[in-house]
Design a protein around this motif. Structure first.
Motif, PDB file in Angstrom:
ATOM      1  N   MET A 159     -31.490 -13.216 -25.107  1.00  0.00           N
ATOM      2  CA  MET A 159     -30.936 -14.420 -25.277  1.00  0.00           C
ATOM      3  C   MET A 159     -31.516 -15.359 -26.204  1.00  0.00           C
ATOM      4  O   MET A 159     -30.620 -16.007 -27.001  1.00  0.00           O
ATOM      5  CB  MET A 159     -30.748 -14.859 -23.926  1.00  0.00           C
ATOM      6  N   GLU A 160     -32.842 -15.230 -26.169  1.00  0.00           N
ATOM      7  CA  GLU A 160     -33.403 -16.112 -27.487  1.00  0.00           C
ATOM      8  C   GLU A 160     -32.944 -15.582 -28.789  1.00  0.00           C
ATOM      9  O   GLU A 160     -32.632 -16.258 -29.697  1.00  0.00           O
ATOM     10  CB  GLU A 160     -34.969 -15.979 -27.338  1.00  0.00           C
ATOM     11  N   VAL A 161     -33.008 -14.362 -28.833  1.00  0.00           N
ATOM     12  CA  VAL A 161     -32.302 -13.894 -30.395  1.00  0.00           C
ATOM     13  C   VAL A 161     -31.055 -14.092 -30.461  1.00  0.00           C
ATOM     14  O   VAL A 161     -30.627 -14.403 -31.595  1.00  0.00           O
ATOM     15  CB  VAL A 161     -32.520 -12.308 -30.240  1.00  0.00           C
ATOM     16  N   ALA A 162     -29.977 -13.991 -29.552  1.00  0.00           N
ATOM     17  CA  ALA A 162     -28.783 -14.547 -29.406  1.00  0.00           C
ATOM     18  C   ALA A 162     -28.432 -15.872 -29.789  1.00  0.00           C
ATOM     19  O   ALA A 162     -27.490 -16.386 -30.647  1.00  0.00           O
ATOM     20  CB  ALA A 162     -28.071 -14.078 -28.132  1.00  0.00           C
ATOM     21  N   GLU A 163     -29.292 -16.740 -29.444  1.00  0.00           N
ATOM     22  CA  GLU A 163     -29.219 -17.976 -29.715  1.00  0.00           C
ATOM     23  C   GLU A 163     -29.697 -18.596 -31.038  1.00  0.00           C
ATOM     24  O   GLU A 163     -28.728 -19.188 -31.915  1.00  0.00           O
ATOM     25  CB  GLU A 163     -30.252 -18.819 -28.674  1.00  0.00           C
ATOM     26  N   GLN A 164     -30.451 -17.719 -31.562  1.00  0.00           N
ATOM     27  CA  GLN A 164     -31.018 -17.702 -33.146  1.00  0.00           C
ATOM     28  C   GLN A 164     -29.881 -17.267 -33.733  1.00  0.00           C
ATOM     29  O   GLN A 164     -29.472 -18.004 -34.870  1.00  0.00           O
ATOM     30  CB  GLN A 164     -32.136 -17.170 -33.497  1.00  0.00           C
ATOM     31  N   LEU A 165     -29.265 -16.158 -33.445  1.00  0.00           N
ATOM     32  CA  LEU A 165     -28.272 -15.530 -34.277  1.00  0.00           C
ATOM     33  C   LEU A 165     -26.972 -16.444 -34.155  1.00  0.00           C
ATOM     34  O   LEU A 165     -26.301 -16.534 -35.277  1.00  0.00           O
ATOM     35  CB  LEU A 165     -27.790 -14.389 -33.645  1.00  0.00           C
ATOM     36  N   THR A 166     -26.604 -17.029 -33.330  1.00  0.00           N
ATOM     37  CA  THR A 166     -25.488 -18.050 -33.110  1.00  0.00           C
ATOM     38  C   THR A 166     -25.734 -19.253 -33.795  1.00  0.00           C
ATOM     39  O   THR A 166     -24.642 -19.747 -34.588  1.00  0.00           O
ATOM     40  CB  THR A 166     -25.458 -18.416 -31.587  1.00  0.00           C
ATOM     41  N   ASP A 167     -26.973 -19.822 -33.768  1.00  0.00           N
ATOM     42  CA  ASP A 167     -27.046 -21.067 -34.571  1.00  0.00           C
ATOM     43  C   ASP A 167     -27.087 -20.722 -36.137  1.00  0.00           C
ATOM     44  O   ASP A 167     -26.465 -21.633 -36.729  1.00  0.00           O
ATOM     45  CB  ASP A 167     -28.549 -21.475 -34.289  1.00  0.00           C
ATOM     46  N   ASN A 168     -27.425 -19.658 -36.355  1.00  0.00           N
ATOM     47  CA  ASN A 168     -27.289 -19.276 -37.789  1.00  0.00           C
ATOM     48  C   ASN A 168     -25.797 -19.028 -38.299  1.00  0.00           C
ATOM     49  O   ASN A 168     -25.275 -19.039 -39.355  1.00  0.00           O
ATOM     50  CB  ASN A 168     -28.160 -18.010 -38.192  1.00  0.00           C
ATOM     51  N   MET A 169     -24.803 -18.581 -37.430  1.00  0.00           N
ATOM     52  CA  MET A 169     -23.679 -18.055 -37.454  1.00  0.00           C
ATOM     53  C   MET A 169     -22.499 -19.150 -37.594  1.00  0.00           C
ATOM     54  O   MET A 169     -21.709 -19.103 -38.226  1.00  0.00           O
ATOM     55  CB  MET A 169     -23.266 -16.684 -36.603  1.00  0.00           C
ATOM     56  N   ILE A 170     -22.627 -19.902 -36.505  1.00  0.00           N
ATOM     57  CA  ILE A 170     -21.584 -20.787 -36.335  1.00  0.00           C
ATOM     58  C   ILE A 170     -21.219 -22.081 -37.469  1.00  0.00           C
ATOM     59  O   ILE A 170     -22.218 -22.469 -38.004  1.00  0.00           O
ATOM     60  CB  ILE A 170     -21.553 -21.467 -34.870  1.00  0.00           C
ATOM     61  N   CYS A 171     -19.919 -22.024 -37.527  1.00  0.00           N
ATOM     62  CA  CYS A 171     -19.650 -23.343 -38.475  1.00  0.00           C
ATOM     63  C   CYS A 171     -19.990 -24.680 -37.799  1.00  0.00           C
ATOM     64  O   CYS A 171     -20.104 -24.687 -36.349  1.00  0.00           O
ATOM     65  CB  CYS A 171     -18.348 -23.428 -38.679  1.00  0.00           C
ATOM     66  N   LYS A 172     -20.515 -25.494 -38.312  1.00  0.00           N
ATOM     67  CA  LYS A 172     -21.012 -26.987 -37.836  1.00  0.00           C
ATOM     68  C   LYS A 172     -20.091 -28.205 -38.287  1.00  0.00           C
ATOM     69  O   LYS A 172     -20.883 -29.083 -38.801  1.00  0.00           O
ATOM     70  CB  LYS A 172     -22.432 -27.031 -38.181  1.00  0.00           C
ATOM     71  N   MET A 173     -18.845 -28.194 -38.226  1.00  0.00           N
ATOM     72  CA  MET A 173     -17.876 -29.249 -38.723  1.00  0.00           C
ATOM     73  C   MET A 173     -18.037 -30.373 -37.536  1.00  0.00           C
ATOM     74  O   MET A 173     -17.068 -30.290 -36.876  1.00  0.00           O
ATOM     75  CB  MET A 173     -16.713 -28.750 -39.038  1.00  0.00           C
ATOM     76  N   GLU A 174     -19.046 -31.268 -37.850  1.00  0.00           N
ATOM     77  CA  GLU A 174     -19.069 -32.041 -36.513  1.00  0.00           C
ATOM     78  C   GLU A 174     -19.124 -33.745 -37.232  1.00  0.00           C
ATOM     79  O   GLU A 174     -19.233 -34.617 -36.317  1.00  0.00           O
ATOM     80  CB  GLU A 174     -20.097 -31.867 -35.635  1.00  0.00           C
ATOM     81  N   SER A 175     -19.053 -33.723 -38.516  1.00  0.00           N
ATOM     82  CA  SER A 175     -19.106 -35.109 -39.112  1.00  0.00           C
ATOM     83  C   SER A 175     -18.036 -35.358 -40.047  1.00  0.00           C
ATOM     84  O   SER A 175     -17.911 -34.684 -41.043  1.00  0.00           O
ATOM     85  CB  SER A 175     -20.585 -35.215 -39.899  1.00  0.00           C
TER      86      SER A 175
END
Length: 835
Positions: A159-175
């Motif tokens: 799950m730690e690996v998955a969290e890191q992979l998710t953070d690197n993968m997802i788009c971050k259009m929040e601003s």
């Protein structure tokens, strides 16, 4: 077909087309019936508004600062407050998305499965201790408790690996502030390079907005599936969505673009990073599926390039089924109720990257993306590259499509397995999208000019004739159901002049000092990129013409040049099979498509058809129409010139297989050659043939067409392949199938011009354009076969006997071909709809 006396005042019919919207460097979006002028307010100078914008800081610094401040503060439409779609621009959006992805039940199940497998391996290998021993926690050994604790420990690590992979993968259009700035920057840069702006159809935009409103109400995603010719593709679509108030899509992008500075910028502007290859990483594969599910379940728009990478040749590439498969599975599984598919065509007067494409096609390795190369692209901003045209096909329900396909499968005599059903639906989906992209594509002025220049005999063409042929081609495009970019009231002369200006002297030259301006193709290879933007409209006519050419090239009177229907059908079928990986054919089937094409060419007075005397319906013979002969075969030749470079490339591929003929010293031994090195030598072989006059088209040596040819040869069972792995390096090796290996002369050792492979190459050659020494079969046999043997020597010097340490092998051949390797398996064929 239009005659040589066509009097069309302009290669457009704006009265029958919906008006365009053009997005330029200024604040306003212009609505006008004639899309070529970017701003109707500037009369005859469509570039004036752009020039003012570029000079504004020097001429009026206060106005320039005011314009920037409006974007920063989000005044008016720039605020992007009232978008059609789901809310994404709020603080904490990225963390909320990560939470939803990591809480996905499918992902959690996969983590438990992987952890359980690892524990089982550790138990089997005795890594968890034995009865009577102390476990790693200092307690008495209890196998069940120990395995449970170890499983939880591994699950936490995964799950730690998955969290890191998710953070690197997802788009971050929040601003919103960031998006406003990104929009302003992207628009200014894009409209300075493409000085005539970004154009869309007002009718299509209104339809798309209506669909988007319904989708937002139902919390459904719109999946934009554009063609992919340039990095500008996703920039232009994001700009259109922002300017017209549609929710920005999350763009599926390869992580090769995720390099410092630029990667972070793109991720916050909508990019979703994925690996170019997933391999056997089950955690990563499931994670991508979980993210796709999350986006679609929450109604967020998506953008994915159905071709995978960018087309280096100008025409559509066969579909890639990776991410498309994830989206299909989300709906087909029921995890997502529905999503809306919207095929998108993006066309350019000139593509920024074409220079680099040509280098890659000639064998130069593709450079790794980096910041300096990205910044160097600013040099194009001073160019005038024309305009970008974006067209949207009518959106449709993915759920309805799946249901329709499943209903069709129930009528088959044999029930399909779930895996077979998925493959068929996915393949049909991919080719349906490509076909619809072609349906809405707009043919640009540069494509018209490039096509004309490359489909005329002779060294050059006068301006009057060039204009006449552009008008003729425009009419033919529309007659085939295609679209030509709007030119409004501009005469064809102006349109052609603008196209020549955009193409520039490096592609189209002007012969000085002649009574009439005479133009010629300077760089035919690069110009072929623009010709290939029109070939999909005429592929059926081109195949029929190439099949007829097998008789016409022999010369003699008209009665000697006519071809029987059976011979015509046989050659058309042969060619269509060769090119089923190159072109998108209509799905009606060979006979229906051939009948329709013959009828069309007959009504256009290109061919004369002789039917049987009994009922007058069955075609017996086909020949050139007398009217076509009187005009110098210009229409027939046009169709042939379109397909000849591809026939040349396939012939080159077939002749290069002669290099795989084992030397006399290797006779009886099974020798495998490195596939990449074989194709590299095939390119060298082709370049030599071109410069020696045995190959007519230099673009025939491009590695993409050669690669497609080798893929087709593999599917036909002419060659077999083996995939081996040494460490992390995978190598594909190939050899000729036993029954296709040519014989050698026992005394001289030369390859003999006989056998199945020679006959196969000769059948391709029968449709080739006549050229130097082409009729002297003996010369071609001795010289070309000798050259193939010579070029292939280096391959055999490095060759290894046998497939080596094969970990996984894939063998494709005839139905009776044997599997190679411990895990050998027959490759599943993904074939385009046949002609």
């Amino acid at each position: 077909m239009a005659s040589s006396s066509t009097k069309s005042p302009s290669p457009s019919s704006p009265s029958t087309s919906a008006p365009d919207l053009s997005i330029g460097a200024s604040d306003t979006v212009h609505l006008h019936a004639a899309g070529y002028n970017t701003n109707p307010e500037v009369k005859d100078d469509p570039e004036r508004g752009l020039i003012n914008s570029m000079q504004r800081f020097r001429s009026s610094p206060l106005d320039f600062i005011r314009e920037v401040s409006l974007h920063v503060s989000g005044t008016g439409w720039r605020s992007y407050d009232h978008i059609i779609g789901q809310p994404i621009f709020y603080s904490g959006f990225s963390e909320n998305m990560k939470s939803m992805v990591l809480g996905n039940q499918m992902l959690l199940k996969k983590v438990r499965e992987l952890a359980g497998r690892r524990v089982d391996i550790e138990v089997k290998e005795g890594l968890l201790g034995k009865e009577g021993e102390r476990d790693r926690y200092g307690e008495g050994f209890d196998g069940k408790d120990e395995r449970g604790r170890r499983r939880m420990e591994i699950e936490e690590q995964l799950m730690e690996v998955a969290e890191q992979l998710t953070d690197n993968m997802i788009c971050k259009m929040e601003s919103k502030r960031f998006i406003r700035g990104a929009y302003y920057l992207a628009t200014q840069l894009l409209t300075r390079a493409y000085h005539q702006g970004v154009h869309v159809s007002s009718e299509e935009v209104l339809r798309l907005r209506s669909v988007a409103e319904r989708a937002a109400k139902n919390k459904q995603s719109i999946i934009f599936l554009p063609c992919h010719r340039s990095h500008v593709d996703y920039v232009s679509l994001q700009i259109i969505c922002y300017r017209l108030g549609l929710a920005l899509p999350t763009v599926v992008a390869g992580d090769n673009l995720n390099f410092p500075v630029v990667g972070a910028f793109l991720q916050h502007a909508g990019a979703m990073w994925i690996r170019r290859s997933f391999g056997d990483d089950q955690l990563y594969t499931t994670l991508v599926q979980a993210y796709i599910d999350t986006l679609l379940q929450n109604g967020f728009n998506l953008e994915c390039f159905v071709e995978g990478g960018r087309s280096r040749t100008g025409k559509l590439l066969p579909p890639k089924f990776g991410i498309l498969g994830f989206m299909l599975d989300s709906i087909a599984s029921g995890r997502v109720k529905d999503a809306i598919i919207c095929p998108v065509s993006t066309q350019y007067d000139k593509v920024i990257e074409v220079d680099s494409y040509i280098s890659e096609l000639l064998g130069t390795p593709k450079p790794k993306e980096n910041l300096m190369d990205f910044l160097s692209a600013s040099s194009v901003l001073s160019l005038k590259l024309g305009r970008v045209d974006v067209r949207f096909h009518e959106p449709w329900s993915l759920r309805a499509f799946i249901n329709q396909q499943r209903e069709r499968f129930t009528q088959l005599p044999q029930q399909l397995s779930p895996k077979e059903e998925r493959i068929r639906i996915l393949r049909t989906l991919g080719y349906k999208v490509l076909s619809e992209i072609n349906d809405v594509s707009v043919v640009m002025p540069t494509a018209l000019v490039g096509t004309v220049l490359l489909t005329l005999r002779g060294r050059g063409v006068g301006k009057t004739e060039l204009i006449r042929r552009v008008e003729w081609l425009s009419e033919r495009v529309r007659a085939q159901g295609g679209r030509v970019a709007h030119f409004g009231s501009l005469p064809t002369t102006v349109v052609v002049e603008r196209a020549l200006e955009v193409l520039g002297p490096d592609l189209v030259g002007l012969v000085p000092g002649l009574p009439e301006d005479t133009f010629y193709a300077v760089d035919r290879f690069q110009l072929s990129f623009y010709r290939n933007m029109t070939i999909h409209l005429f592929i059926l006519q081109a195949l029929v013409s190439a099949a007829m050419y097998t008789k016409i090239k022999l010369g003699g009177g008209p009665e000697m040049q006519r071809i029987s229907y059976s011979d015509l059908r046989g050659q058309v079928y042969f060619l269509s099979q060769l090119f089923r990986g190159e072109f998108i054919f209509p799905t009606e089937g060979l006979d229906a498509n051939l009948a329709k094409t013959i009828d069309g060419l007959e009504s256009d007075n290109v061919i004369k058809v002789t039917r049987n005397e009994e009922d007058g319906t069955k075609v017996e013979f086909v020949e050139l129409h007398p009217a076509e002969r009187e005009t110098g075969r210009e229409n027939f030749d046009f169709y042939c010139f379109l397909i000849w470079p591809f026939i040349e490339a396939t012939w080159l591929g077939a002749m290069s297989l002669m290099m795989l003929t084992p030397p006399s010293t290797r006779k009886g031994k099974e020798v495998w050659l490195d596939a990449k090195k074989v194709q590299d030598r095939a390119q060298l072989f082709g370049k030599t043939l071109y410069h020696q006059g045995d190959l007519s088209y230099f673009e025939a040596v491009n590695k993409e067409t050669l690669k497609n040819a080798y893929t087709q040869f593999e599917e036909e069972g002419i060659i077999v392949s083996s995939a081996s792995k040494t460490g992390k390096t995978k190598t594909k090796t190939i050899r000729l199938a036993d029954q296709w290996i040519p014989l050698r002369d026992e005394e001289s050792g030369r390859i003999l011009a006989k056998g199945p492979l020679w006959a196969f190459a000769e059948r391709i050659s029968s449709s080739r354009r006549e050229g130097k020494n082409r009729r002297d079969g003996g010369t071609v046999q001795s010289r070309v076969l000798s050259l193939a043997d010579k070029v292939g020597e280096a391959l055999w010097t490095e060759a290894t006997v046998g497939p080596g340490e094969v970990i996984e092998a894939e063998v494709v051949g005839t139905p009776g071909a044997k599997k190679k390797g411990k895990k050998g398996r027959r490759k599943s064929m993904s074939v385009a709809p046949k002609l």
